[in-house]
Design an enzyme around this catalytic site. Structure first.
Site, PDB file in Angstrom:
ATOM      1  N   ASN A  98       0.908  -1.357   0.148  1.00 26.83           N
ATOM      2  CA  ASN A  98       0.110   0.083   0.152  1.00 26.83           C
ATOM      3  C   ASN A  98       0.842   1.279  -0.119  1.00 26.83           C
ATOM      4  O   ASN A  98       1.329   1.694   0.918  1.00 26.83           O
ATOM      5  CB  ASN A  98      -0.870  -0.177   1.197  1.00 26.83           C
ATOM      6  CG  ASN A  98      -2.102   1.084   0.904  1.00 26.83           C
ATOM      7  OD1 ASN A  98      -1.826   2.266   0.667  1.00 26.83           O
ATOM      8  ND2 ASN A  98      -3.366   0.728   1.761  1.00 26.83           N
ATOM      9  N   ASP A  99       1.020   1.709  -1.210  1.00 26.08           N
ATOM     10  CA  ASP A  99       1.987   3.025  -1.264  1.00 26.08           C
ATOM     11  C   ASP A  99       1.447   4.015  -0.497  1.00 26.08           C
ATOM     12  O   ASP A  99       2.264   4.967  -0.310  1.00 26.08           O
ATOM     13  CB  ASP A  99       1.978   3.548  -2.921  1.00 26.08           C
ATOM     14  CG  ASP A  99       2.615   2.527  -3.693  1.00 26.08           C
ATOM     15  OD1 ASP A  99       3.741   1.643  -3.028  1.00 26.08           O
ATOM     16  OD2 ASP A  99       2.267   2.210  -4.753  1.00 26.08           O
ATOM     17  N   CYS A 100       0.421   4.183  -0.295  1.00 26.48           N
ATOM     18  CA  CYS A 100      -0.502   5.186   0.696  1.00 26.48           C
ATOM     19  C   CYS A 100      -0.274   5.107   2.023  1.00 26.48           C
ATOM     20  O   CYS A 100      -0.673   6.032   2.735  1.00 26.48           O
ATOM     21  CB  CYS A 100      -1.517   5.211   0.092  1.00 26.48           C
ATOM     22  SG  CYS A 100      -1.635   5.859  -1.600  1.00 26.48           S
ATOM     23  N   ASN A 136       2.204   5.370   4.618  1.00 27.40           N
ATOM     24  CA  ASN A 136       3.589   5.971   4.645  1.00 27.40           C
ATOM     25  C   ASN A 136       3.877   6.436   6.192  1.00 27.40           C
ATOM     26  O   ASN A 136       3.695   7.400   6.649  1.00 27.40           O
ATOM     27  CB  ASN A 136       3.556   7.677   3.786  1.00 27.40           C
ATOM     28  CG  ASN A 136       2.944   7.225   2.449  1.00 27.40           C
ATOM     29  OD1 ASN A 136       1.901   8.076   2.433  1.00 27.40           O
ATOM     30  ND2 ASN A 136       3.373   6.318   1.766  1.00 27.40           N
ATOM     31  N   GLN A 168       5.786   9.826  -0.098  1.00 35.38           N
ATOM     32  CA  GLN A 168       6.697   8.888  -0.011  1.00 35.38           C
ATOM     33  C   GLN A 168       8.335   9.553   0.139  1.00 35.38           C
ATOM     34  O   GLN A 168       9.221   8.817   0.197  1.00 35.38           O
ATOM     35  CB  GLN A 168       6.873   7.911  -1.106  1.00 35.38           C
ATOM     36  CG  GLN A 168       5.537   7.195  -1.322  1.00 35.38           C
ATOM     37  CD  GLN A 168       5.161   6.416  -2.512  1.00 35.38           C
ATOM     38  OE1 GLN A 168       5.948   6.647  -3.413  1.00 35.38           O
ATOM     39  NE2 GLN A 168       4.198   5.870  -2.437  1.00 35.38           N
TER      40      GLN A 168
END
Ligand code: GLC
Ligand code: GLC
Length: 826
Positions: A483-485, A487, A500
């Site tokens: 999940n790139d979101c 952070n 990021q």
């Protein structure tokens, strides 16, 4: 509401109105030359890299939508129209678009004139062929004018839409016979050009956009078309285009067929020009044109394309009680897997082709859905990806397909990346039985002087997790995981800064990212993936190493159960302050989808019933009529310690959107746990063929998955909860394609390649009487019949191969021949 229908026999989706709720596109080409084409002929072409070798121009997010394409304009005594309706948008007497496997046929009819255009990229060919068939269906003779149109992009798509001070002076063309050449920058550093040809004489042409369209006109009313005559303009700078002009007369019932080709040519540097040193050497272009300059040759090219798809889709096909399942498995899901494999996340109607190259995690996952189709290319891809890995097991997050080098601008430190490679390599071996891939010498960071075997790459991948654990012995979250979101190491309160960006002063001294924040998702991905690595080591007789790795997996499972089971489901993470994320204790975001499926499939806490409790919690808190939301309750404010996820309004994207990719993990987990009915329920909520009926709500193509569907909270932010609930976005390029292919074919239908052979272990709806499947596997073909006399979901009680009973449910590999497999559930 539907906007078309499936024609399964032809493997086409037939769109019956140009006014779809969003442009519905198709992809042409699978090797080097690619085109995107919408149902109204919008889209563009490129060679290999949608950013660096863009051939035709497209305007993203334009008004009106979908502007730029390869258009045919007809001026029939003042009535101006396009076979695909757009961009002129004259009402047609009839319209149809057929998107098929690697081709699109758009047919329009107006005042007894029928124009049908077939677009395709032939096999092993760097060009798009457009066959235009014009028929006079009326009773009197018809004279009309035909204009083709394509607008050249000045090669680098990023530069093309930003660097106008330079670009307006660089455009260069050449016109010879009926061929228009795009040779911008060819004189200097480029060794490639493009061309647009037609297999007939022409009555004129245009190559300068403003002359053809008119500075204050649009694609919908080009001046030359309105005037009924080309201007023979010759571009010198500004915006070069290619338009052929032809005057045509057809007797009643007469048909005329023209073949246009939009091609790309590369020349050796010393052969770029003719003797005069400035005229393009056209030899290769003329060869290409020659190849498809008659309707017969075009037919042969289409037949070859069809044969290629017959072969690809013949590897796995099924006959189930549900024709939507058959349609997905036999046709569209496999087709989408090929497209995602080729394009990763680079070019779609939601990805501009300039933003992202090939993702490390994305491309590895794409292999899972695709490996059975072309294992050789999967092998090559795996080696390309692995070559961008770093020596400590970390990875560049992306690479550019043209250079194949890791992208230093984006960098690395995504905690999940290395694990996906263990999964893709295992999938490749399971499919092919080709263990030699492990001996392949593969560089780190593309540096051959530090190459090691692929096996060693798996080792550094596995231990990259083990060597980066946090306070609870769980994997550090680092910059982000799947999940790139989420952070957890960023703390971004500066507008414009990437979420990021983890050079936050807070963590700088610790090497960039928090040494406290831990990802339970990565923990469970590790326990799911790790056993593949152990099996590989055992197969190679490396028993001590296998035992060592197994001990790490066992320890991880223990830690997950001890520190990350929240009573009814698994936590999502520990944040950088050491607080729980995805817990009952949280105010919002109490439960997340991502870690649950892999935890269940790793049987973490199974003896204490953790698997069933978890699955029931998902049903209770995440299930909606359009699929499973990613988290619940959605975040309603910005949590700096979580980052981007809490910036999306609830119901969208990673904040409680229905992120279809991870729905697949739950489908797999339900099937794994034997709950075939639930697995199928979740599958049918998101599989496109099932959403076709609600295309007006769903909006995106009913034949392919999109990344996201609006969740139940969509609109809650503006007091209109549920406003966009069920609305699809970001279609085509998503890991959902591969994972749902895995979910339906390997988990629900249960045809699962394994290291030792083909395993059959269905987990189906109890009401099914069974199903049939045909699977080519390592040289042999298996005709599999599943009988379900007792109407169970799962449990193989008997299996025969060629009439002989086999112990267990793994078909021992044959090298060739056709074999009948009968499986009884009970
Ligand atoms: C997108 C990305 C993928 C990521 C996911 C969740 O689908 O391509 O890499 O895992 O979003 O953020
Ligand atoms: C990736 C993902 C996308 C996410 C974005 C956040 O590009 O595809 O889902 O929103 O990262 O930066």
């Amino acid at each position: 509401m539907k906007f078309g229908y499936f024609d399964d026999a032809k493997r086409e989706y037939v769109i019956t109105t140009p006014r779809t709720p969003y442009p519905w596109i198709n992809y042409l080409g699978t090797q080097g030359f690619f085109s995107l084409i919408s149902n109204t002929a919008g889209g563009y072409c490129f060679y290999k890299d949608a950013r660096l070798r863009r051939i035709t121009r497209y305007r993203y997010n334009n008004v009106p939508i979908d502007m730029g394409g390869r258009y045919f304009y007809i001026n029939d005594n003042g009535t101006i129209w396009n076979p695909g309706w757009s961009p002129v948008k004259t009402e047609l007497d009839s319209y149809e678009c057929r998107h098929g496997m690697g081709y699109t046929i758009i047919t329009g009819k107006k005042d007894s004139l029928k124009a049908s255009v077939t677009f395709f990229v032939p096999q092993n060919y760097n060009g798009e062929v457009q066959q235009v068939v014009l028929t006079n269906e009326g009773t009197s003779s018809k004279s009309f004018k035909l204009f083709s149109f394509a607008e050249w992009c000045l090669w680098d798509a990023q530069d093309d839409c930003t660097n106008f001070q330079r670009n307006f002076s660089t455009g260069r063309v050449e016109v010879k016979d009926s061929v228009i050449y795009h040779k911008t920058e060819y004189r200097d550093r480029r060794n490639h050009y493009a061309f647009y040809s037609v297999n007939d004489t022409i009555d004129g042409y245009d190559t300068d956009r403003d002359s053809f369209i008119g500075l204050y006109n649009g694609f919908n009313n080009p001046e030359a078309v309105l005037n009924g005559k080309a201007t023979n303009s010759f571009a010198d700078g500004w915006s070069p285009i290619a338009s052929h002009y032809k005057e045509i007369t057809l007797a009643p019932g007469e048909t005329k067929t023209l073949v246009f080709i939009l091609g790309y040519v590369e020349m050796p540097v010393d052969e770029k020009f003719e003797a005069d040193g400035k005229t393009i050497n056209k030899v290769k272009a003329l060869e290409m044109i020659e190849k498809y300059n008659t309707p017969e040759k075009v037919q042969a090219g289409l037949a070859e394309l069809k044969a290629a798809w017959d072969k690809l889709l013949g590897i796995l096909s099924v006959e189930t009680p549900n024709d939507k399942v058959d349609r997905m498995v036999n046709i569209w899901n496999q087709y989408q897997c090929m497209v995602t494999f080729n394009l990763s996340r680079s070019a779609s109607y939601f990805e501009s082709g300039i933003g992202r190259g090939m993702g490390f995690r994305d491309s590895n996952q794409d292999i899972l859905g695709f490996v059975h189709q072309i294992p050789d290319r999967a092998r090559e891809r795996i080696i390309d990806i692995a070559s961008t890995q770093l020596q400590d097991g970390g990875c560049y997050h992306q690479y550019q397909p043209l250079t194949k080098k890791g992208n230093a601008d984006i960098g690395g430190d995504f905690s999940d990346d290395p694990l996906w490679m263990i999964l893709s390599v295992s999938a490749y071996i399971k499919e092919t039985g080709d263990w030699t891939i492990l001996d392949e010498m593969v560089p780190y960071d593309n540096d051959m002087s530090v190459a090691e075997t692929m096996l060693k790459h798996l080792d550094v991948s596995f231990y990259h997790i083990v060597n980066n654990l946090g306070p609870h012995g769980l994997p550090l979250a680092m910059r982000a995981d799947w999940n790139d979101c989420i952070n957890l190491s960023c703390y971004s309160d500066t507008p414009g800064e990437s979420f990021q960006t983890y050079t936050n002063p807070k963590f700088k001294a610790e090497g960039g990212y928090s040494k406290i924040a831990e990802s339970i998702f990565v923990a469970t991905l590790f326990t799911y993936t790790g056993p593949n690595y152990v099996a590989i080591l055992k197969h190679l007789g490396k028993n001590a190493e296998a035992a060592k790795a197994q001990a790490e997996i066992d320890k991880m499972k223990e830690n997950v159960m001890k520190y990350a089971f929240d009573g009814d489901w698994f936590l999502r993470a520990y944040d950088a302050t050491g607080a729980k994320m995805g817990s009952k204790e949280c105010e919002e975001g109490k439960i997340f989808i991502e870690p649950q499926g892999f935890a269940v499939m790793s049987e973490i806490g199974k003896d204490q019933g953790a698997d069933i409790k978890t699955l029931n919690s998902i049903d209770k808190y995440l299930n909606t009529k359009f699929g499973l939301v990613l988290n619940n309750p959605c975040f309603t404010k910005y949590y700096i310690q979580y980052g981007e996820i809490s910036t999306y309004p609830g119901g969208y994207k990673e904040n409680a959107g229905i992120f279809t990719h991870n729905n697949a993990w739950i489908i797999c987990a339900e099937a794994y746990a034997g709950r075939g009915d639930k697995a199928f329920e979740y599958y049918s909520k998101i599989a496109p063929a099932f959403t076709e009926e609600t295309s007006d709500i769903h909006k995106t193509e009913p034949y392919v998955y999109g990344q996201m569907i609006g969740g139940k909270d969509a609109g809650s932010d503006v007091g209109q909860t549920g406003k966009n609930f069920g609305q699809g976005k970001n279609s085509w390029l998503t890991g959902t394609a591969a994972w749902n292919m895995v979910a339906i074919s390997q988990y629900i239908l249960g045809i699962q390649p394994d290291f030792d052979g083909l395993k059959v272990d269905p987990s189906i709806p109890a009401e099914w009487n069974g199903f049939k499947a045909s699977r080519q596997f390592r040289g042999a073909t298996y005709n599999i019949t599943i009988n379900n006399p007792k109407h169970v979901c799962k449990g193989v009680v008997n299996m025969t191969v060629d009439g002989k009973t086999v112990m267990g449910n793994v078909i021992p590999p044959f090298e060739n021949g056709t074999h009948d497999v009968v499986v009884t559930l009970g």
